[in-house]
Write a protein that holds these residues in place. Structure first.
Motif, mmCIF file in Angstrom:
data_model
loop_
_atom_site.group_PDB
_atom_site.id
_atom_site.type_symbol
_atom_site.label_atom_id
_atom_site.label_comp_id
_atom_site.label_asym_id
_atom_site.label_seq_id
_atom_site.Cartn_x
_atom_site.Cartn_y
_atom_site.Cartn_z
ATOM 1 N N ALA A 156 41.379 49.508 41.134
ATOM 2 C CA ALA A 156 40.213 49.441 42.020
ATOM 3 C C ALA A 156 39.053 48.762 41.292
ATOM 4 O O ALA A 156 38.292 47.998 41.896
ATOM 5 C CB ALA A 156 39.808 50.834 42.484
ATOM 6 N N TYR A 157 38.933 49.045 40.014
ATOM 7 C CA TYR A 157 37.905 48.408 39.195
ATOM 8 C C TYR A 157 38.122 46.895 39.149
ATOM 9 O O TYR A 157 37.174 46.120 39.224
ATOM 10 C CB TYR A 157 37.945 49.014 37.793
ATOM 11 C CG TYR A 157 36.753 48.736 36.928
ATOM 12 C CD1 TYR A 157 35.465 48.926 37.383
ATOM 13 C CD2 TYR A 157 36.923 48.303 35.618
ATOM 14 C CE1 TYR A 157 34.368 48.682 36.570
ATOM 15 C CE2 TYR A 157 35.842 48.057 34.794
ATOM 16 C CZ TYR A 157 34.566 48.250 35.277
ATOM 17 O OH TYR A 157 33.496 48.014 34.472
ATOM 18 N N PHE A 158 39.379 46.476 39.041
ATOM 19 C CA PHE A 158 39.697 45.045 39.065
ATOM 20 C C PHE A 158 39.245 44.421 40.387
ATOM 21 O O PHE A 158 38.644 43.346 40.398
ATOM 22 C CB PHE A 158 41.198 44.823 38.861
ATOM 23 C CG PHE A 158 41.604 43.382 38.990
ATOM 24 C CD1 PHE A 158 41.444 42.509 37.934
ATOM 25 C CD2 PHE A 158 42.135 42.896 40.177
ATOM 26 C CE1 PHE A 158 41.800 41.173 38.045
ATOM 27 C CE2 PHE A 158 42.498 41.563 40.302
ATOM 28 C CZ PHE A 158 42.331 40.697 39.231
ATOM 29 N N LEU A 159 39.542 45.086 41.491
ATOM 30 C CA LEU A 159 39.137 44.555 42.798
ATOM 31 C C LEU A 159 37.615 44.464 42.913
ATOM 32 O O LEU A 159 37.076 43.466 43.406
ATOM 33 C CB LEU A 159 39.706 45.413 43.924
ATOM 34 C CG LEU A 159 41.218 45.347 44.117
ATOM 35 C CD1 LEU A 159 41.650 46.348 45.174
ATOM 36 C CD2 LEU A 159 41.646 43.944 44.482
ATOM 37 N N VAL B 38 35.352 40.935 43.346
ATOM 38 C CA VAL B 38 34.325 40.694 44.366
ATOM 39 C C VAL B 38 32.985 40.378 43.688
ATOM 40 O O VAL B 38 32.278 39.446 44.081
ATOM 41 C CB VAL B 38 34.201 41.911 45.306
ATOM 42 C CG1 VAL B 38 32.991 41.790 46.211
ATOM 43 C CG2 VAL B 38 35.474 42.071 46.124
ATOM 44 N N THR B 39 32.659 41.137 42.649
ATOM 45 C CA THR B 39 31.413 40.913 41.914
ATOM 46 C C THR B 39 31.408 39.532 41.273
ATOM 47 O O THR B 39 30.386 38.831 41.290
ATOM 48 C CB THR B 39 31.235 41.997 40.831
ATOM 49 O OG1 THR B 39 31.296 43.281 41.435
ATOM 50 C CG2 THR B 39 29.921 41.840 40.102
ATOM 51 N N TYR B 40 32.529 39.128 40.718
ATOM 52 C CA TYR B 40 32.653 37.803 40.097
ATOM 53 C C TYR B 40 32.331 36.702 41.099
ATOM 54 O O TYR B 40 31.535 35.810 40.819
ATOM 55 C CB TYR B 40 34.067 37.636 39.540
ATOM 56 C CG TYR B 40 34.394 36.239 39.091
ATOM 57 C CD1 TYR B 40 33.952 35.765 37.860
ATOM 58 C CD2 TYR B 40 35.146 35.387 39.892
ATOM 59 C CE1 TYR B 40 34.257 34.483 37.444
ATOM 60 C CE2 TYR B 40 35.452 34.110 39.481
ATOM 61 C CZ TYR B 40 35.014 33.666 38.260
ATOM 62 O OH TYR B 40 35.307 32.398 37.863
ATOM 63 N N PHE B 41 32.947 36.778 42.278
ATOM 64 C CA PHE B 41 32.696 35.741 43.275
ATOM 65 C C PHE B 41 31.250 35.761 43.769
ATOM 66 O O PHE B 41 30.635 34.701 43.952
ATOM 67 C CB PHE B 41 33.681 35.851 44.449
ATOM 68 C CG PHE B 41 35.050 35.350 44.092
ATOM 69 C CD1 PHE B 41 35.252 34.023 43.762
ATOM 70 C CD2 PHE B 41 36.134 36.206 44.077
ATOM 71 C CE1 PHE B 41 36.510 33.544 43.427
ATOM 72 C CE2 PHE B 41 37.391 35.741 43.748
ATOM 73 C CZ PHE B 41 37.581 34.405 43.417
ATOM 74 N N LEU B 42 30.694 36.951 43.964
ATOM 75 C CA LEU B 42 29.291 37.041 44.379
ATOM 76 C C LEU B 42 28.363 36.459 43.317
ATOM 77 O O LEU B 42 27.425 35.716 43.637
ATOM 78 C CB LEU B 42 28.912 38.484 44.685
ATOM 79 C CG LEU B 42 29.469 39.073 45.969
ATOM 80 C CD1 LEU B 42 29.125 40.556 46.066
ATOM 81 C CD2 LEU B 42 28.925 38.328 47.181
ATOM 82 N N LEU B 43 28.609 36.800 42.059
ATOM 83 C CA LEU B 43 27.775 36.276 40.979
ATOM 84 C C LEU B 43 27.917 34.765 40.849
ATOM 85 O O LEU B 43 26.942 34.062 40.568
ATOM 86 C CB LEU B 43 28.137 36.949 39.650
ATOM 87 C CG LEU B 43 27.669 38.384 39.480
ATOM 88 C CD1 LEU B 43 28.257 38.982 38.220
ATOM 89 C CD2 LEU B 43 26.163 38.459 39.455
#
Length: 126
Positions: free
Chosen positions: A100-103, A107-112
């Motif tokens: 879940a942390y990976f997911l 999402v955070t990676y793409f947003l950033l």
């Protein structure tokens, strides 16, 4: 040269994910477990990538925030496991937490990435 390769791997952890999936196939990990195995080993790189992107965009270092989010996810899965099962399965909680942390990090990676590009465009225009 080596610095550029390492930088690319850290900024694009999905390259590492694809390489690990290929390696898992070569070493004989079953198809069912291959993706999970690769995700488990890619997650630390994803943490570093998110930290580097946050640092590059806002010039702050927030490892405590990421550790806190990991703990909150683990607490949530622990509560779910405790309320659902008679016997507490630590391995189940840890595996679900890590994935879940990976997911969440993905999402955070793409947003950033989008935020960083947008801010650079705004700075360039101004």
């Amino acid at each position: 040269m080596l610095t550029n390769i390492l930088g690319a791997l850290l900024l694009f952890p999905f390259i590492i994910l694809v390489v690990l999936i290929i390696v898992a196939k070569k070493i004989g990990i079953t198809k069912k477990k291959r993706i999970g195995w690769a995700i488990d080993w890619t997650t630390p790189f994803m943490v570093l990538t998110v930290l580097i992107l946050i640092r590059a965009i806002w010039d702050v270092w927030l490892p405590i925030l990421l550790i806190g989010v990991l703990c909150i996810i683990a607490i949530g899965f622990s509560i779910m496991e405790r309320s659902r099962e008679k016997e507490f399965r630590t391995s189940w909680v840890l595996r679900r937490t890590w994935r879940a942390y990976f997911l969440l990090l993905t999402v955070t990676y793409f947003l950033l990435f989008v935020i960083g590009i947008t801010l650079q465009i705004i700075r360039y225009v101004n």
